[in-house]
Design a protein around this motif. Structure first.
Motif, PDB file in Angstrom:
ATOM      1  N   ALA A 123       0.706  -1.335   0.687  1.00  0.00           N
ATOM      2  CA  ALA A 123      -0.275  -0.221   0.154  1.00  0.00           C
ATOM      3  C   ALA A 123       1.178   1.150   0.051  1.00  0.00           C
ATOM      4  O   ALA A 123       1.859   1.747   0.767  1.00  0.00           O
ATOM      5  CB  ALA A 123      -0.952   0.154   0.946  1.00  0.00           C
ATOM      6  N   PRO A 124       0.234   1.896  -1.000  1.00  0.00           N
ATOM      7  CA  PRO A 124       1.341   3.338  -0.760  1.00  0.00           C
ATOM      8  C   PRO A 124       1.328   3.956   0.425  1.00  0.00           C
ATOM      9  O   PRO A 124       0.251   4.183   0.760  1.00  0.00           O
ATOM     10  CB  PRO A 124       0.787   4.603  -2.127  1.00  0.00           C
ATOM     11  CG  PRO A 124      -0.736   4.019  -1.824  1.00  0.00           C
ATOM     12  CD  PRO A 124      -0.534   2.232  -1.866  1.00  0.00           C
ATOM     13  N   VAL A 125       2.248   4.418   0.767  1.00  0.00           N
ATOM     14  CA  VAL A 125       2.571   5.278   2.133  1.00  0.00           C
ATOM     15  C   VAL A 125       2.182   7.201   1.949  1.00  0.00           C
ATOM     16  O   VAL A 125       1.971   7.542   0.381  1.00  0.00           O
ATOM     17  CB  VAL A 125       3.683   6.190   2.360  1.00  0.00           C
ATOM     18  CG1 VAL A 125       4.055   6.721   3.465  1.00  0.00           C
ATOM     19  CG2 VAL A 125       4.540   4.452   2.748  1.00  0.00           C
ATOM     20  N   VAL A 126       0.928   7.276   2.280  1.00  0.00           N
ATOM     21  CA  VAL A 126       0.523   9.021   2.147  1.00  0.00           C
ATOM     22  C   VAL A 126       0.909   9.621   3.146  1.00  0.00           C
ATOM     23  O   VAL A 126       1.150   9.217   4.547  1.00  0.00           O
ATOM     24  CB  VAL A 126      -1.238   8.428   2.401  1.00  0.00           C
ATOM     25  CG1 VAL A 126      -1.500   8.151   1.156  1.00  0.00           C
ATOM     26  CG2 VAL A 126      -1.754   7.996   3.574  1.00  0.00           C
ATOM     27  N   ALA A 160       2.312  -5.492  11.758  1.00  0.00           N
ATOM     28  CA  ALA A 160       3.258  -4.582  11.775  1.00  0.00           C
ATOM     29  C   ALA A 160       4.329  -6.243  11.560  1.00  0.00           C
ATOM     30  O   ALA A 160       5.357  -6.512  11.375  1.00  0.00           O
ATOM     31  CB  ALA A 160       4.300  -3.967  12.592  1.00  0.00           C
ATOM     32  N   TYR A 192      -5.745  -7.861   4.881  1.00  0.00           N
ATOM     33  CA  TYR A 192      -6.323  -6.442   4.979  1.00  0.00           C
ATOM     34  C   TYR A 192      -6.299  -5.380   4.462  1.00  0.00           C
ATOM     35  O   TYR A 192      -7.482  -4.929   3.558  1.00  0.00           O
ATOM     36  CB  TYR A 192      -5.711  -5.785   6.585  1.00  0.00           C
ATOM     37  CG  TYR A 192      -5.554  -4.750   6.738  1.00  0.00           C
ATOM     38  CD1 TYR A 192      -6.899  -4.215   7.865  1.00  0.00           C
ATOM     39  CD2 TYR A 192      -4.770  -3.655   5.971  1.00  0.00           C
ATOM     40  CE1 TYR A 192      -6.639  -3.493   7.959  1.00  0.00           C
ATOM     41  CE2 TYR A 192      -4.942  -2.075   6.304  1.00  0.00           C
ATOM     42  CZ  TYR A 192      -5.659  -1.441   6.966  1.00  0.00           C
ATOM     43  OH  TYR A 192      -5.937  -0.650   7.802  1.00  0.00           O
ATOM     44  N   GLU A 193      -4.976  -5.456   3.214  1.00  0.00           N
ATOM     45  CA  GLU A 193      -5.019  -4.616   1.920  1.00  0.00           C
ATOM     46  C   GLU A 193      -6.332  -5.201   0.950  1.00  0.00           C
ATOM     47  O   GLU A 193      -6.730  -4.563   0.734  1.00  0.00           O
ATOM     48  CB  GLU A 193      -4.014  -4.532   1.882  1.00  0.00           C
ATOM     49  CG  GLU A 193      -2.451  -3.926   2.295  1.00  0.00           C
ATOM     50  CD  GLU A 193      -1.406  -4.074   1.605  1.00  0.00           C
ATOM     51  OE1 GLU A 193      -1.011  -4.754   0.532  1.00  0.00           O
ATOM     52  OE2 GLU A 193      -0.181  -3.524   2.505  1.00  0.00           O
ATOM     53  N   HIS A 212      -6.061   5.941  10.137  1.00  0.00           N
ATOM     54  CA  HIS A 212      -4.346   4.500   9.117  1.00  0.00           C
ATOM     55  C   HIS A 212      -4.728   5.806   7.818  1.00  0.00           C
ATOM     56  O   HIS A 212      -3.562   5.497   6.979  1.00  0.00           O
ATOM     57  CB  HIS A 212      -4.730   3.820   8.886  1.00  0.00           C
ATOM     58  CG  HIS A 212      -2.749   2.977   9.297  1.00  0.00           C
ATOM     59  ND1 HIS A 212      -2.285   2.517   8.514  1.00  0.00           N
ATOM     60  CD2 HIS A 212      -2.346   3.285  10.231  1.00  0.00           C
ATOM     61  CE1 HIS A 212      -1.165   1.829   8.988  1.00  0.00           C
ATOM     62  NE2 HIS A 212      -0.950   2.702  10.180  1.00  0.00           N
ATOM     63  N   CYS A 213      -6.256   6.543   7.326  1.00  0.00           N
ATOM     64  CA  CYS A 213      -6.128   6.750   6.173  1.00  0.00           C
ATOM     65  C   CYS A 213      -5.481   5.758   5.410  1.00  0.00           C
ATOM     66  O   CYS A 213      -5.460   6.279   3.737  1.00  0.00           O
ATOM     67  CB  CYS A 213      -5.081   8.182   5.909  1.00  0.00           C
ATOM     68  SG  CYS A 213      -5.263   9.510   6.718  1.00  0.00           S
ATOM     69  N   ASP A 214      -6.474   4.733   5.651  1.00  0.00           N
ATOM     70  CA  ASP A 214      -6.478   3.177   4.434  1.00  0.00           C
ATOM     71  C   ASP A 214      -8.093   3.879   3.725  1.00  0.00           C
ATOM     72  O   ASP A 214      -8.221   3.851   2.778  1.00  0.00           O
ATOM     73  CB  ASP A 214      -6.378   2.109   5.028  1.00  0.00           C
ATOM     74  CG  ASP A 214      -5.136   1.650   5.613  1.00  0.00           C
ATOM     75  OD1 ASP A 214      -4.180   2.432   4.997  1.00  0.00           O
ATOM     76  OD2 ASP A 214      -4.795   0.864   6.703  1.00  0.00           O
ATOM     77  N   ASN A 244       6.249  -0.210   4.299  1.00  0.00           N
ATOM     78  CA  ASN A 244       5.323   0.583   3.772  1.00  0.00           C
ATOM     79  C   ASN A 244       4.996   1.215   5.385  1.00  0.00           C
ATOM     80  O   ASN A 244       5.538   1.129   6.508  1.00  0.00           O
ATOM     81  CB  ASN A 244       4.507  -1.183   3.283  1.00  0.00           C
ATOM     82  CG  ASN A 244       4.285  -1.879   4.534  1.00  0.00           C
ATOM     83  OD1 ASN A 244       4.264  -1.318   5.399  1.00  0.00           O
ATOM     84  ND2 ASN A 244       3.438  -3.180   3.398  1.00  0.00           N
ATOM     85  N   LYS A 245       3.903   1.343   4.468  1.00  0.00           N
ATOM     86  CA  LYS A 245       3.109   2.249   5.625  1.00  0.00           C
ATOM     87  C   LYS A 245       3.085   1.208   7.422  1.00  0.00           C
ATOM     88  O   LYS A 245       2.631   2.018   8.424  1.00  0.00           O
ATOM     89  CB  LYS A 245       2.471   2.988   5.625  1.00  0.00           C
ATOM     90  CG  LYS A 245       0.822   1.986   4.771  1.00  0.00           C
ATOM     91  CD  LYS A 245      -0.113   3.088   4.168  1.00  0.00           C
ATOM     92  CE  LYS A 245      -0.976   3.590   5.090  1.00  0.00           C
ATOM     93  NZ  LYS A 245      -2.435   4.207   4.411  1.00  0.00           N
ATOM     94  N   HIS A 246       1.941  -0.286   7.430  1.00  0.00           N
ATOM     95  CA  HIS A 246       2.091  -0.755   8.239  1.00  0.00           C
ATOM     96  C   HIS A 246       3.575  -1.635   8.817  1.00  0.00           C
ATOM     97  O   HIS A 246       3.228  -1.806   9.911  1.00  0.00           O
ATOM     98  CB  HIS A 246       1.233  -1.817   7.529  1.00  0.00           C
ATOM     99  CG  HIS A 246       0.195  -1.682   6.637  1.00  0.00           C
ATOM    100  ND1 HIS A 246      -0.835  -1.191   7.763  1.00  0.00           N
ATOM    101  CD2 HIS A 246      -0.584  -1.383   5.663  1.00  0.00           C
ATOM    102  CE1 HIS A 246      -2.051  -0.809   7.073  1.00  0.00           C
ATOM    103  NE2 HIS A 246      -1.680  -1.437   5.629  1.00  0.00           N
ATOM    104  N   SER A 247       4.723  -1.164   7.944  1.00  0.00           N
ATOM    105  CA  SER A 247       6.029  -1.648   8.773  1.00  0.00           C
ATOM    106  C   SER A 247       6.608  -1.271   9.569  1.00  0.00           C
ATOM    107  O   SER A 247       5.995   0.132  10.352  1.00  0.00           O
ATOM    108  CB  SER A 247       6.978  -1.622   7.626  1.00  0.00           C
ATOM    109  OG  SER A 247       6.475  -2.406   6.598  1.00  0.00           O
ATOM    110  N   HIS A 248       7.232  -2.591  10.948  1.00  0.00           N
ATOM    111  CA  HIS A 248       7.524  -1.240  11.975  1.00  0.00           C
ATOM    112  C   HIS A 248       8.652  -1.396  11.688  1.00  0.00           C
ATOM    113  O   HIS A 248       9.802  -2.726  11.070  1.00  0.00           O
ATOM    114  CB  HIS A 248       7.769  -2.658  13.650  1.00  0.00           C
ATOM    115  CG  HIS A 248       7.829  -1.774  14.555  1.00  0.00           C
ATOM    116  ND1 HIS A 248       9.327  -1.850  14.631  1.00  0.00           N
ATOM    117  CD2 HIS A 248       7.207  -1.159  15.763  1.00  0.00           C
ATOM    118  CE1 HIS A 248       9.405  -1.140  16.420  1.00  0.00           C
ATOM    119  NE2 HIS A 248       8.389  -0.662  16.774  1.00  0.00           N
ATOM    120  N   GLN A 272      11.270  -4.195  12.138  1.00  0.00           N
ATOM    121  CA  GLN A 272      10.545  -5.454  12.009  1.00  0.00           C
ATOM    122  C   GLN A 272      10.733  -5.363  10.712  1.00  0.00           C
ATOM    123  O   GLN A 272       9.292  -5.444   9.852  1.00  0.00           O
ATOM    124  CB  GLN A 272       9.323  -5.760  12.291  1.00  0.00           C
ATOM    125  CG  GLN A 272       9.652  -5.774  14.444  1.00  0.00           C
ATOM    126  CD  GLN A 272       8.331  -6.142  15.010  1.00  0.00           C
ATOM    127  OE1 GLN A 272       7.100  -6.746  14.126  1.00  0.00           O
ATOM    128  NE2 GLN A 272       7.525  -5.529  15.711  1.00  0.00           N
TER     129      GLN A 272
END
Lengths: 318, 78
Positions: free
Chosen positions: A198-201, A239, A250-251, A306-308, B5-9, B12
């Motif tokens: 998923a792209p980072v916003v 994560a 989830y995505e 999370h702006c998803d 990505n935006k979910h990554s820690h 980790q």
């Protein structure tokens, strides 16, 4: 593969039931306009063409009732449908049937529902209806998904006559073939490199996001106070490299939600209503989610936080 | 998997795990498999899932070699 009745709306299902009855009883089956129906969706007065058999058809007034649910894998035996409680569908229906019987307006009763009907449940419900309404057992019939599927297979013309358009309804062809294709595609995709993450916003403030999406401050505050602490736990879970598969799911869910939200955004004046609609819809459709209501709400809030899902000022600027 | 990505820690990810392994390899030059895995276990949550991809990355960068007979990793960089 059965017909996806759960994807119809109530009026489409009623039309389907009326057409089924016309096939079984005759063209004289009368349908009623939407609204309070006094316990009847279809009425037929006369001798049935072929129901329950051509040798011994039902005679006099037959009332047909359609009980539709959006839930998948629902059963006649579900307590909210046939339980003894006052709020169950059957308990609410029985006084109406009794009144029609008393008024000499009902001699045969047929109940259609897109629920599974088991061999043990059917006689129990029929007995209850007979005892509490005064109708003879042989004058009561329950039609579940199995019966409806058989009828539709035998008379595919019913679907055309019910005017269920594949454009605004589900696919009329069996979804089995489509499912096969999708499974094959999924297998093929697994072999190729995984899709991009998923792209980072850009981050925006909660207030700014609420403003862009039309979420009221009261609703936003309530959501934040109840579910914000859950977002950390959900975030930690997603994560974790051990949960890569869950992250992919989830995505996928986010993508579907976001597409649905974009498509139906104009129908809802505020995001509050859209949020509640999404949550209610999920509860109705899935038993696992309805048993975990708090976590489901927290999950939808996480997607929003999370702006998803929902618009972000960044996306709007583009 | 490589790109966060935006979910990554941040701790980790494969890059973070590779950094931990690389530091250990540069310090000791040769580290038995079990010991190197233990280093990552101590440093990062989810090491079971990060160890192999992190080793793969270091190998692709030409920084590590695996000696099967001794079951150890040897630092191959300058």
């Amino acid at each position: 593969m059965g017909y996806p009745y759960e994807d119809l709306d109530d009026s489409q299902f009623e039309r389907l039931v009326v057409q089924c009855m016309r096939m079984l009883f005759g063209e004289g089956v009368q349908s009623f306009a939407a609204g309070p129906d006094g316990g009847r969706d279809a009425r037929f007065d006369g001798t049935a063409a072929r129901f329950p058999s051509t040798a011994d058809p039902w005679t006099r007034i037959t009332i047909g009732q359609a009980k539709h649910t959006n839930a998948t894998n629902a059963h006649f035996s579900d307590s909210d449908f046939s339980g003894p409680g006052e709020s169950s569908v059957l308990s609410e229906e029985i006084p109406r049937i009794r009144k029609l019987v008393a008024d000499d307006e009902l001699h045969n009763y047929i109940l259609f529902s897109n629920r599974r009907l088991g061999g043990v449940t059917a006689p129990l419900i029929t007995d209850r209806l007979a005892q509490e309404t005064g109708l003879d057992r042989s004058r009561i019939f329950l039609a579940g998904v199995e019966y409806m599927d058989d009828t539709l297979h035998a008379h595919p013309d019913i679907l055309r006559r019910a005017r269920i358009d594949p454009i605004d309804g589900p696919l009329l062809v069996s979804s089995y073939e489509l499912a096969e294709v999708i499974l094959e595609i999924a297998k093929g995709l697994e072999a190729s490199p995984p899709p991009d993450d998923a792209p980072v916003v850009d981050r925006v403030t909660y207030d700014e996001k609420n403003r862009v999406n039309g979420m009221t401050p009261e609703f936003a505050k309530l959501l934040r106070s109840r579910y914000l602490h859950e977002t950390h736990r959900i975030g930690r879970f997603l994560a974790d490299p051990a949960n890569t598969d869950a992250l992919r799911l989830y995505e996928g869910a986010v993508e579907e939600f976001q597409l649905k939200i974009v498509a139906s955004r104009r129908e809802y004046q505020s995001f509050d209503r859209l949020f509640n609609y999404l949550v209610d819809f999920l509860f109705k459709r899935d038993g696992a989610l309805s048993r975990n209501r708090r976590l489901t709400r927290a999950m939808i809030f996480y997607m929003y936080w999370h702006c998803d899902i929902g618009e972000t000022p960044d996306a709007q600027a583009q | 998997m490589l790109r966060p990505n935006k979910h990554s820690h941040p701790d980790q990810t494969v890059l973070a795990a590779s950094t931990v392994l690389l530091a250990e390899l540069r310090r000791k030059r040769a580290v038995p498999y079990g010991d190197l895995k233990a280093v990552l276990d101590k440093a990062s949550h989810g090491s079971d899932f990060l160890f192999t991809p992190a080793i793969n990355l270091l190998y692709l960068l030409g920084l590590v070699e695996y000696r099967a007979t001794a079951d150890l990793f040897e630092y191959a960089g300058q």
